[in-house]
Design an enzyme around this catalytic site. Structure first.
Site, mmCIF file in Angstrom:
data_model
loop_
_atom_site.group_PDB
_atom_site.id
_atom_site.type_symbol
_atom_site.label_atom_id
_atom_site.label_comp_id
_atom_site.label_asym_id
_atom_site.label_seq_id
_atom_site.Cartn_x
_atom_site.Cartn_y
_atom_site.Cartn_z
ATOM 1 N N SER A 64 0.855 -1.305 -0.017
ATOM 2 C CA SER A 64 -0.165 -0.036 -0.095
ATOM 3 C C SER A 64 0.863 1.061 0.090
ATOM 4 O O SER A 64 0.238 2.402 -0.287
ATOM 5 C CB SER A 64 -1.118 0.157 1.147
ATOM 6 N N LYS A 67 0.368 3.236 -2.944
ATOM 7 C CA LYS A 67 -0.728 3.987 -3.429
ATOM 8 C C LYS A 67 -0.396 5.647 -3.418
ATOM 9 O O LYS A 67 -1.127 6.317 -3.888
ATOM 10 C CB LYS A 67 -2.010 4.028 -2.041
ATOM 11 N N TYR A 189 -3.260 -2.649 -10.418
ATOM 12 C CA TYR A 189 -3.145 -2.502 -8.979
ATOM 13 C C TYR A 189 -2.366 -3.414 -8.382
ATOM 14 O O TYR A 189 -1.572 -3.212 -7.480
ATOM 15 C CB TYR A 189 -4.654 -2.347 -8.476
ATOM 16 N N TYR A 240 -5.290 4.002 7.778
ATOM 17 C CA TYR A 240 -6.611 3.484 7.827
ATOM 18 C C TYR A 240 -7.225 3.593 9.279
ATOM 19 O O TYR A 240 -7.358 4.813 9.593
ATOM 20 C CB TYR A 240 -6.735 2.051 7.727
#
Ligand code: DON
Length: 304
Positions: A64, A67, A189, A240
């Site tokens: 991640s 990202k 992705y 998160y």
């Protein structure tokens, strides 16, 4: 000036002795083999100095963390129009949660949860000639290092078990917030997440976000305002449902990945990367978070 090397040394000594090193992610089968005794930190300060300890030159799956790099490329390509398709609010939920996406009509809460990153991947596919090649070149250019690559085995492994990402992409498609085919977007992705980098490569790659948008090779990648926005999103959404905890304990914008990496930065001062593959219950590196808390406490350097 703090004794950076001495501070990294003491953090390292505590980390390698820790009884509870967290749990390595197994939902991507290829990541389950990683030894959780790996531990590395790399720091790059604005005066041009570098400090490293442990496994800071060993490549790992950035997951991640990618990202943020994908978002920066999308902002450079299409700027403000992104925000018609993705919001900038913390989700307060796990990275792969789907409920909010349905309730909020296919507009992901932010670009750092999986559904938001899938929309960013869609934007990149629509705007790059050869999406996978061009994105890899972008990451290599930011870092000044052509050895960086995708790990195709990891990408394939995630494709075989990425049912929730398929669900997110299909939900996005049903709300007309995905322009390209689900398979194509997820292939991109899964590849972006599979990129392998070392702690020292990541501190280089993220330098532009600590330097108002200008990378180490002195090229302008983003405007000052765009860099500010990405840092704000990392601070509020980078961890998160643990973003508040990271801001509370560490006090820096940062981003984690399920490969166990964390990159954090203090604008105009430094970029730091930690790697410890064992995760806590929220999917963030257990010892990485502790190490960064100790770093900002011992150096007294944070945004607050
Ligand atoms: O989509 C996934 O689930 C992974 N490729 C990335 C998730 C991740 O790294 C969450 N971060 N802590």
């Amino acid at each position: 000036m703090p004794d950076f090397q001495g501070i990294l040394e003491s953090i390292y000594q505590d980390a390698i002795k820790a009884n509870d090193k967290g749990t390595v992610a197994t939902y991507i089968p290829e990541l389950a083999h990683i030894d959780k005794n790996n531990f590395g930190i790399h720091l790059r300060t604005f005066d041009g100095n570098e400090y490293g300890i442990g496994d800071y030159n060993k490549p790992f799956s950035i997951q991640s963390i990618s990202k943020v790099l994908a978002l920066s490329k999308a902002m450079a390509l299409v700027s403000e129009t992104i925000w018609n398709r993705v919001d900038v609010e913390p989700s307060g939920h796990p990275f792969n949660q789907l409920a909010l996406l349905e309730i909020e009509n296919g507009i992901p809460r932010n670009p750092l949860i999986n559904s938001g990153a899938i929309v960013i991947a869609d934007i990149l596919i629509s705007n790059l000639k050869n999406p996978k090649e061009d994105f890899l070149s972008y990451v290599r250019d930011l870092t000044g290092d052509d050895t960086i690559n995708y790990n195709k085995t990891v990408a394939h492994s995630e494709k075989m078990t990425g049912f929730k990402n398929y669900a997110a992409a299909n939900l996005l498609k049903s709300f007309k917030n995905l322009k390209n085919p689900v398979e194509e977007v997820l292939d991109f992705y899964f590849h972006q997440c599979s990129i392998e980098m070392t702690c020292s490569q990541l501190t280089k790659a993220f330098y532009f976000l600590s330097n108002k948008g200008t990378c180490l090779l002195n090229k302008t990648r983003l405007t000052k305002t765009q860099a500010k926005r990405i840092n704000a999103i990392m601070l509020t959404c980078g961890f998160y449902d643990e973003a508040g905890e990271f801001a509370f304990e560490v006090g820096l914008p940062g981003k984690s990945g399920v490969g166990g990496g964390i990159v954090a930065l203090l604008p105009d001062h430094f970029v730091i990367t930690t790697w410890s593959p064992g995760l806590n219950k929220k999917g963030n590196s257990k010892l990485g978070m502790l190490a960064l808390e100790q770093f900002t406490t011992k150096t007294k350097l944070s945004v607050f």
